[in-house]
Structure formats: C-alpha cells, structure tokens
Write an enzyme that holds these catalytic residues in place. Structure first.
Site, PDB file in Angstrom:
ATOM      1  N   SER A   1       0.835  -1.188   0.000  1.00 32.13           N
ATOM      2  CA  SER A   1       0.000   0.000   0.000  1.00 32.13           C
ATOM      3  C   SER A   1       0.882   1.255   0.000  1.00 32.13           C
ATOM      4  O   SER A   1       1.724   1.412  -0.881  1.00 32.13           O
ATOM      5  CB  SER A   1      -0.971  -0.045   1.186  1.00 32.13           C
ATOM      6  OG  SER A   1      -2.032   0.865   1.014  1.00 32.13           O
TER       7      SER A   1
ATOM      8  N   TRP B   1      -9.140  -0.031  -5.811  1.00 35.10           N
ATOM      9  CA  TRP B   1      -8.676   1.342  -5.589  1.00 35.10           C
ATOM     10  C   TRP B   1      -7.260   1.556  -6.111  1.00 35.10           C
ATOM     11  O   TRP B   1      -6.910   2.629  -6.578  1.00 35.10           O
ATOM     12  CB  TRP B   1      -8.743   1.621  -4.087  1.00 35.10           C
ATOM     13  CG  TRP B   1      -8.443   3.010  -3.624  1.00 35.10           C
ATOM     14  CD1 TRP B   1      -7.388   3.399  -2.848  1.00 35.10           C
ATOM     15  CD2 TRP B   1      -9.225   4.194  -3.823  1.00 35.10           C
ATOM     16  NE1 TRP B   1      -7.465   4.738  -2.560  1.00 35.10           N
ATOM     17  CE2 TRP B   1      -8.586   5.255  -3.156  1.00 35.10           C
ATOM     18  CE3 TRP B   1     -10.409   4.453  -4.517  1.00 35.10           C
ATOM     19  CZ2 TRP B   1      -9.076   6.559  -3.155  1.00 35.10           C
ATOM     20  CZ3 TRP B   1     -10.910   5.746  -4.513  1.00 35.10           C
ATOM     21  CH2 TRP B   1     -10.244   6.790  -3.841  1.00 35.10           C
TER      22      TRP B   1
ATOM     23  N   HIS C   1      -6.824  -6.495  -0.264  1.00 40.61           N
ATOM     24  CA  HIS C   1      -5.738  -5.523  -0.145  1.00 40.61           C
ATOM     25  C   HIS C   1      -4.685  -6.068   0.815  1.00 40.61           C
ATOM     26  O   HIS C   1      -4.590  -5.662   1.975  1.00 40.61           O
ATOM     27  CB  HIS C   1      -6.314  -4.190   0.344  1.00 40.61           C
ATOM     28  CG  HIS C   1      -5.343  -3.047   0.296  1.00 40.61           C
ATOM     29  ND1 HIS C   1      -4.744  -2.631  -0.862  1.00 40.61           N
ATOM     30  CD2 HIS C   1      -4.866  -2.240   1.288  1.00 40.61           C
ATOM     31  CE1 HIS C   1      -3.944  -1.600  -0.609  1.00 40.61           C
ATOM     32  NE2 HIS C   1      -3.992  -1.364   0.705  1.00 40.61           N
TER      33      HIS C   1
END
Length: 426
Positions: free
Chosen positions: A262, A357, A408
């Site tokens: 991330s 995303w 994620h």
C-alpha cells in the site's frame, strides 16, 4: 571572528530556533499559496457509489491520455539507442523530473546515522533490535531514532540474503495472519528478514513535516516546493538500514530486497528506483503515487494524493497537477519509476477482491511501459502486453506481475515472489 567561533555561533542559533507547528490543512494551504493555486479538483470517492465523483471502475473511461512519455526519448527529441546514453543522459533527466515534480529532492547532505544494537535474542533464529541514531547536533530540538529489527537463521553457514519490509514492530493488532507467515516463508529458504518502521523516520501526516528527518534537515521549518516528502524520507531510511547491513557479518548486503504494501509499496518502489544497491523489490498494491499510471482514471487519482490527507508523501510541486495542471502535464509517469529500477528485478503485486482502488491494470501497464528500458539493458520484459487473468504469474522476465484473488494484502503473493526472487537473486 575565527571560523571555529562562527561554526559555534551557527550551531547556537540553530539550537535556539523554534520548530514551526502547522496542521496538515495549514501547511497544504501554504503550499497552494506558493503555487498561486486557489482551488483543486476533488479526488475520487471510493466509498459512496452515488457520489458525483465516485471512483471510476469502467475500463472504457480509464485512459483519457493513452500516450505516455517515452522513457527512451531524450528531452531534445533524440532516441536513446544505447545503455550509455540511458545511464549518462536519459536516466538523469527522468530522475530530475521525479525529484522536482513528484517525490521531492533529498538534500545533498543529510545527517549521519549511528546504529546501535539494543538487544539480541538467539534461538532457531538470531534477532537483533536496532536503533539508528540520526545526528541532530545541527538542530537538537528534533531527535530521530530509526527502528529496525533484523532476523537471520542461527544455523546459517555464511552471509544470507535479507528481505526488508516497511512495516511495524511490536504486538500485532487484529487477527493473526494465515500460516505460514511471510517471515517463515523467507526463513524456510535460508534467508533473513528485516522490518523497518517508517514512522520512526518520518511521520505519516502533513503536520509532522517540520519534524522527523525532513524537519531535522530543515531545522524545524516548512518545506520548499521541491523538498522531499515522506516517501523519499522513508526510502532514505531504508538506504541507511542497508548501510548497516553492509557492516553486519550475517547479511549478504549485495542480496538485500525491499518490500512494502500500500503506501509502503509506494515507498518500496521509490527506494528501489533511487538506491541501486537494493537487489530486488516486491511492490504490493502501491496504487497512485506508486507504480499505478498517473494518467489512468481508475480508483485513486492524482487529486486524492494531492489532497490534505496524502500530499505529505510527495513534493509540494505535485499538488499543482490536481489544478490548474492536469495528469497529462506531468513530465513523467510511473512506468518510468519502474524503469529507474532497471536492470534489477521488480515484482509487482495486487489483489482482485476489494483492491480496485489501487488499479491492478494501471500497475501492469506501467510494468509494460518499463519493458523497453529493461530490454535496452539486456534484461527481459514482462513478455506480454495483455493483462493476465487473476492468479496468472508473469515471472519469466526481470519485471514480474501477479494479481492474486484476495483483497488488499500482499500475503497470497509471497510464495510467487519468493519463486521469482530465488531465480533472480543468486
């Protein structure tokens, strides 16, 4: 007055200076004022499908700027036809653009770091807990102590490769990760692992920009428009950790990899691009500001990263590309960040469920776009321009990609990365 007296006077003045304290909103507005910007475009809303600015997940609308900057064309229009032209001319041009407009400049002189081993435990593994004390004699008001933990197999016959993660040290919150953990997978190969704590280098917020390593170098004052942001600060800290590994007899410092997920995937990409000593990178779900193409309209956008919640990752100059300039005004794009890693191997990772995303396809396309530079330098590209189906590993080249079926998280891609790394780091 003598030179010694002047140096002492300068140190005293620096020590008496006050650290400027601004909220993220105040500092962001200060940068907008310096850029003569009164308004920015809103970022994408990833939570409310009925919002007028809801994030785009429609591929037909994803590429408003299909042409990317060519990493093999000099600014004077000439093509790069040899490795020498790449190293001597084109690569420095790209680095300058990233320094000035995207991630900011690391000061030419930064404080020394003195590493201290504060504890060592030995069992099946040897774990050293370290603190990197950053020299703050030029501005004692700010202290920076970098946290690093290094674990190596106790039965190793010699120096071992190490994979270093941007992560967290201490008790884990939330449910335990599935077994085997990434650490156990690394140890099973006879390698070591390390965890570097980014927040001990630079805070992950705009208010902290006058503290941490950025604040220390700036003596507590706000940044200039092209000063480094948190991503470059974290990567600087990773380089200082590698400095330590070069002195540790348990570590093969020529075979140290960097991994992050991330926002720390962004930092891993920046680290690999800027420090040629790192041997390999695992870049997980890095998204916008990482290896997702800035020119892609999918999930998180330039406007999100330029806003008050994330601008601190980047140079102040980056804000202007959320208004009045647009994405296509950027002099570089993220395929060129990957190209800066060449010829060293890079593994790019994303999830499929709940990870939209970060734009897996946008990161894949960036990997494709870096391919010509890898080939110029005698290495292998991805081997395809077609976006692969989920859980299809593309690991035959020196640029690798896999989108796992999970969310994620990097965990499902660790086994594939280690297969790739075993092949590449030998």
């Amino acid at each position: 007055m003598t030179r010694k007296f002047l140096a002492l006077l300068s140190a005293c003045l620096a020590a008496s200076a006050q650290v400027v304290t601004l909220t993220a909103q105040e500092d962001h507005q200060r940068l907008m004022d310096l850029l003569h910007i009164t308004k920015l475009r809103p970022g994408a809303d990833g939570s409310h499908p009925d919002a007028p600015n809801y994030a785009n997940y429609d591929e037909s609308k994803a590429n408003p700027y299909p042409r990317l900057p060519d990493p093999l064309v000099l600014k004077n229009g000439r093509r790069v036809t040899s490795a020498k032209i790449w190293w001597d001319q084109r690569r420095p041009e790209i680095v300058e653009d990233f320094d000035r407009e995207i991630y900011g400049r690391v000061p030419p002189v930064t404080p020394a770091v003195k590493w201290e081993v504060i504890s060592t435990t030995t069992d099946a593994v040897i774990t050293k807990t370290l603190i990197g004390h950053v020299d703050n004699s030029a501005f004692p008001e700010i202290a920076v102590d970098i946290q690093l933990v290094l674990t190596t197999p106790a039965n190793a016959k010699g120096k071992v490769p190490v994979i270093m993660e941007f992560g967290f040290n201490g008790p884990r919150r939330g449910p335990a990760p599935p077994e085997p953990t990434w650490q156990k997978q690394v140890l099973a190969k006879g390698w070591g692992y390390a965890i570097l704590v980014p927040g001990s280098i630079q805070a992950d917020n705009g208010q902290g920009l006058t503290r941490g390593i950025i604040g220390l170098v700036n003596k507590g004052q706000p940044r200039k428009l092209d000063d480094w942001g948190a991503l470059r600060a974290w990567s600087w800290g990773a380089s200082r950790a590698l400095d330590y590994f070069e002195t540790d007899p348990a570590v093969d410092a020529r075979r140290v990899g960097i991994e992050g997920h991330s926002r720390y995937g962004k930092a891993a990409a920046v680290t690999m691009a800027y420090d040629p000593r790192f041997a390999i990178a695992f870049i997980s779900s890095s998204g916008e500001g990482g290896v997702k193409l800035h020119r892609r309209n999918w999930g998180e956008l330039v406007e999100n990263v330029a806003g008050t919640g994330e601008y601190h990752w980047m140079a102040g100059n980056f804000i202007k590309y959320a208004g009045p300039l647009n994405w296509d005004d950027l002099p570089v794009d993220s395929h060129e960040l990957i190209a800066l890693c060449a010829p060293r191997p890079v593994f790019i990772s994303a999830g499929a469920t709940g990870d939209g995303w970060v734009d897996a396809k946008g990161m894949f396309l960036a990997a494709v776009g870096a391919g010509p530079v890898y080939k110029l330098l005698g290495k292998r590209d991805l081997g395809t321009t077609e976006f692969p189906s989920v859980e299809t590993p593309l690991i035959d080249g020196d640029v690798a990609f896999r989108q796992h079926s999970g969310g994620h998280t990097p965990l499902p891609n660790w086994p594939t990365f280690l297969i790739f790394a075993q092949k590449e780091v030998n």
